[in-house]
Design a protein around this motif. Structure first.
Motif, PDB file in Angstrom:
ATOM      1  N   ARG A 252       0.839  -1.203   0.000  1.00 24.67           N
ATOM      2  CA  ARG A 252       0.000   0.000   0.000  1.00 24.67           C
ATOM      3  C   ARG A 252       0.869   1.247   0.000  1.00 24.67           C
ATOM      4  NH1 ARG A 252      -4.295  -0.860   4.719  1.00 24.67           N
ATOM      5  NH2 ARG A 252      -2.432  -1.527   5.840  1.00 24.67           N
ATOM      6  N   ALA A 253       0.337   2.304  -0.609  1.00 18.96           N
ATOM      7  CA  ALA A 253       1.073   3.563  -0.687  1.00 18.96           C
ATOM      8  C   ALA A 253       0.099   4.728  -0.600  1.00 18.96           C
ATOM      9  CB  ALA A 253       1.888   3.650  -1.974  1.00 18.96           C
ATOM     10  N   VAL A 254       0.590   5.840  -0.073  1.00 19.68           N
ATOM     11  CA  VAL A 254      -0.163   7.089  -0.007  1.00 19.68           C
ATOM     12  C   VAL A 254       0.696   8.175  -0.634  1.00 19.68           C
ATOM     13  CG1 VAL A 254      -1.238   8.825   1.468  1.00 19.68           C
ATOM     14  CG2 VAL A 254      -1.388   6.397   2.082  1.00 19.68           C
ATOM     15  N   VAL A 255       0.136   8.870  -1.620  1.00 23.03           N
ATOM     16  CA  VAL A 255       0.829   9.975  -2.266  1.00 23.03           C
ATOM     17  C   VAL A 255       0.178  11.278  -1.814  1.00 23.03           C
ATOM     18  CG1 VAL A 255       1.445  11.058  -4.453  1.00 23.03           C
ATOM     19  CG2 VAL A 255       1.442   8.562  -4.259  1.00 23.03           C
TER      20      VAL A 255
ATOM     21  N   ALA B 159       0.859  17.676   6.353  1.00 19.35           N
ATOM     22  CA  ALA B 159       1.177  16.313   5.923  1.00 19.35           C
ATOM     23  C   ALA B 159       1.687  15.476   7.093  1.00 19.35           C
ATOM     24  CB  ALA B 159       2.209  16.347   4.794  1.00 19.35           C
ATOM     25  N   LEU B 160       2.559  16.047   7.906  1.00 19.86           N
ATOM     26  CA  LEU B 160       3.076  15.330   9.080  1.00 19.86           C
ATOM     27  C   LEU B 160       1.958  15.018  10.063  1.00 19.86           C
ATOM     28  CD1 LEU B 160       6.389  17.338   9.600  1.00 19.86           C
ATOM     29  CD2 LEU B 160       6.221  14.887   9.063  1.00 19.86           C
ATOM     30  N   GLU B 161       1.031  15.934  10.194  1.00 22.64           N
ATOM     31  CA  GLU B 161      -0.116  15.712  11.087  1.00 22.64           C
ATOM     32  C   GLU B 161      -0.951  14.531  10.614  1.00 22.64           C
ATOM     33  OE1 GLU B 161      -4.329  17.992  11.915  1.00 22.64           O
ATOM     34  OE2 GLU B 161      -2.525  19.231  11.679  1.00 22.64           O
ATOM     35  N   MET B 162      -1.203  14.447   9.307  1.00 23.21           N
ATOM     36  CA  MET B 162      -2.001  13.346   8.764  1.00 23.21           C
ATOM     37  C   MET B 162      -1.265  12.022   8.864  1.00 23.21           C
ATOM     38  SD  MET B 162      -3.895  14.978   5.445  1.00 23.21           S
ATOM     39  CE  MET B 162      -5.034  13.598   5.433  1.00 23.21           C
ATOM     40  N   ILE B 163       0.050  12.051   8.672  1.00 23.50           N
ATOM     41  CA  ILE B 163       0.836  10.818   8.807  1.00 23.50           C
ATOM     42  C   ILE B 163       0.758  10.299  10.227  1.00 23.50           C
ATOM     43  CG2 ILE B 163       3.193   9.915   8.790  1.00 23.50           C
ATOM     44  CD1 ILE B 163       3.742  11.769   6.405  1.00 23.50           C
ATOM     45  N   GLU B 164       0.877  11.191  11.173  1.00 21.12           N
ATOM     46  CA  GLU B 164       0.830  10.784  12.581  1.00 21.12           C
ATOM     47  C   GLU B 164      -0.539  10.225  12.964  1.00 21.12           C
ATOM     48  OE1 GLU B 164       1.582  12.686  17.050  1.00 21.12           O
ATOM     49  OE2 GLU B 164       1.910  13.892  15.241  1.00 21.12           O
TER      50      GLU B 164
ATOM     51  N   SER C 156      -3.109   9.056  10.730  1.00 27.11           N
ATOM     52  CA  SER C 156      -3.777   8.035   9.912  1.00 27.11           C
ATOM     53  C   SER C 156      -2.872   7.164   9.050  1.00 27.11           C
ATOM     54  CB  SER C 156      -4.808   8.715   8.995  1.00 27.11           C
ATOM     55  OG  SER C 156      -5.690   9.533   9.725  1.00 27.11           O
ATOM     56  N   TYR C 157      -1.655   7.623   8.748  1.00 24.96           N
ATOM     57  CA  TYR C 157      -0.841   6.907   7.762  1.00 24.96           C
ATOM     58  C   TYR C 157       0.552   6.621   8.312  1.00 24.96           C
ATOM     59  CZ  TYR C 157      -4.647   8.563   4.824  1.00 24.96           C
ATOM     60  OH  TYR C 157      -5.887   8.824   4.308  1.00 24.96           O
TER      61      TYR C 157
END
Length: 381
Positions: free
Chosen positions: A205-208, A281-286, A288-289
C-alpha cells in the motif's frame, strides 16, 4: 462461408488502402513516442479531464512509384560495384539543394494530422513510470488486490458469460459432421461459457500526498504546470496501482485538505508559507498513515517564492518528512531563470530519498514525471 476482414482506424489518417494501415499505425505510435513532452502539456486533454483529443503531425506513407525524367539533368546512379558502405555515389542537382536563405522554392514533406487520444499517450508514458523503492511492509499488512481471471470454458453457466465465438464454432463443427454445413441450428449442447477464478494477490500500500502552492505568486502559468503534472500523476497511479491513495493538500499561508475537484479547479491568493503544508502532511501521517503500514510519497509544487524567514523551518520539516517517507519530491516552477531562496536551501539537503526538479516551460512535465517516478540505484553510503 465468404471470407471478410474487419478493420478500425482513424478516418482522417487511415483513408488509404487496408494494406497500409499497419504501417500508418507504426508511424503514429512512433510520432507519439517522439512527442510525449509536447502531448503531456496539451491543453485540449488537460482541461477536459482526459476526454479531449490532441492533433499530432504524422509523416505520410506514400507508396514507391517510378518517375520518368529527362536526360538534360545530372542523374544519381547505382555505381559500378566498386563502392563501399558510406561512399558518396552522387549528389542532387544544384537547383534542388536548399540555399538556407529566402522563402525557398522546394516542396515540403507531406504529413497528416492524426487524432491522438489519452489511451494512445498513456500506453507509451506509463510503461516508463513506477513508484520508486516501493516496499512490502511488516506484519503482513500489504494491501490485497482482487482479480478475476478466466481460466476455463464449460458447457454450463450464466448467459452473461456466453463465449459466442466458441459457441458458433461448436455448432458449425457439429452441423458439418452431420452433412449440413452452417451455423444453424444451435442446440443447448453447443453453448460454451467462460468461467473465472477469484485471485487475491498482495500489493504494497502507498499514499501519495499532492501538495500544491496556491498563493498569489502562483500565476496562471505556474498553476497550469502544477495541475498538469498532478493530472498525469493521478492517471499513472490509478492505472498501474490498485491500492494507492492520493491526498490533496493546497496551501498559501495556511494548508488545508481538499477534494480532487477543488484541488484541480479552484484558485486562491495571499502570501506563501510552505512550512504549513509540511506540518499538515506530518499531522495526517501521525494520525492516519503510519510509515509502518504505508509507503509515503509527498510531492510538493511551488514557485519557490516563500517567506524568507520560513525557509529554515521548511528545511527541518522536509528532513523530518523525508525520514518518514519512502521518497520526498519537490518541483519548482521557475520560468524566469532565477534561483529561489527555497530551492537554494533545499539543494543543500543531501539525501537519496529527496528529488528536486526545476520547471522552465510546459514540456518539462514529461522529464519531471520520469525524474520523480522512476527507480534509480540507491546511493551507497
Amino acid at each position: 462461408m465468404k471470407d471478410f476482414n474487419l478493420s478500425y482506424g482513424h478516418w482522417d489518417l487511415y483513408h488509404k488502402a487496408l494494406k497500409d494501415e499497419q504501417r500508418h499505425d507504426e508511424k503514429v505510435q512512433e510520432a507519439i513516442k517522439n512527442n510525449l513532452a509536447h502531448l503531456l502539456s496539451e491543453e485540449s486533454i488537460i482541461m477536459t479531464n482526459g476526454e479531449g483529443m490532441a492533433r499530432l503531425p504524422v509523416r505520410s506513407m506514400d507508396e514507391y512509384k517510378l518517375r520518368y525524367g529527362s536526360n538534360d539533368s545530372s542523374q544519381v546512379g547505382q555505381g559500378d560495384g566498386s563502392s563501399a558502405v558510406g561512399d558518396t555515389i552522387g549528389k542532387l542537382p544544384a537547383q534542388s539543394q536548399g540555399k538556407g536563405e529566402g522563402a525557398g522554392d522546394q516542396p515540403g514533406v507531406n504529413y497528416y494530422e492524426a487524432n491522438v487520444s489519452l489511451d494512445d499517450i498513456e500506453a507509451h508514458l506509463f510503461k516508463d513510470l513506477e513508484l520508486p523503492f516501493l516496499e512490502k511492509k511488516e506484519n503482513g499488512n500489504e494491501g490485497e488486490v482482487e482479480e478475476f481471471i478466466y481460466r476455463d470454458i464449460r458447457k454450463s453457466g450464466v448467459m452473461g458469460n456466453l463465449d459466442k465465438k466458441r459457441t458458433l464454432f461448436s455448432a458449425m463443427k457439429r452441423n458439418t459432421i452431420k452433412g449440413t454445413p452452417g451455423i444453424y441450428p444451435i442446440t443447448r449442447d453447443d453453448l460454451r461459457f467462460k468461467t473465472w477464478e477469484d485471485v487475491r494477490k498482495p500489493e504494497s500500500r502507498a499514499v501519495v500526498f499532492a501538495l500544491m502552492d496556491t498563493s498569489g505568486s502562483m500565476g496562471a502559468f505556474e498553476k497550469y504546470i502544477a495541475r498538469s503534472f498532478f493530472f498525469w500523476m493521478k492517471r499513472f497511479l490509478e492505472t498501474k496501482y490498485a491500492s494507492v491513495k492520493i491526498i490533496y493538500i493546497a496551501h498559501h499561508t495556511q494548508a488545508r485538505v481538499c477534494d480532487e475537484e477543488e484541488f484541480f479547479s479552484k484558485g486562491e491568493s495571499g502570501g506563501t508559507i510552505c512550512s504549513s503544508v509540511y506540518e499538515k502532511a506530518l499531522e495526517m501521517i501521525e494520525e492516519s498513515y503510519s510509515p509502518k503500514l504505508y509507503n509515503l510519497y509527498p510531492v510538493h509544487f511551488s514557485d519557490g517564492d516563500n517567506l524568507s524567514s520560513d525557509n529554515n523551518k521548511c528545511v527541518e520539516l522536509v528532513k523530518k518528512l523525508t525520514a518518514l517517507s519512502t521518497l520526498f519530491s519537490y518541483g519548482e516552477i521557475n520560468p524566469y531563470y532565477r534561483q529561489s531562496t527555497l530551492m537554494k536551501v533545499y539543494e543543500q539537503i543531501k539525501n537519496e530519498k529527496n528529488r528536486f526538479f526545476i520547471f522552465k516551460d510546459k514540456q518539462d512535465i514529461y522529464p519531471a514525471l520520469k525524474h520523480f517516478f522512476s527507480v534509480k540505484e540507491k546511493a551507497t553510503s
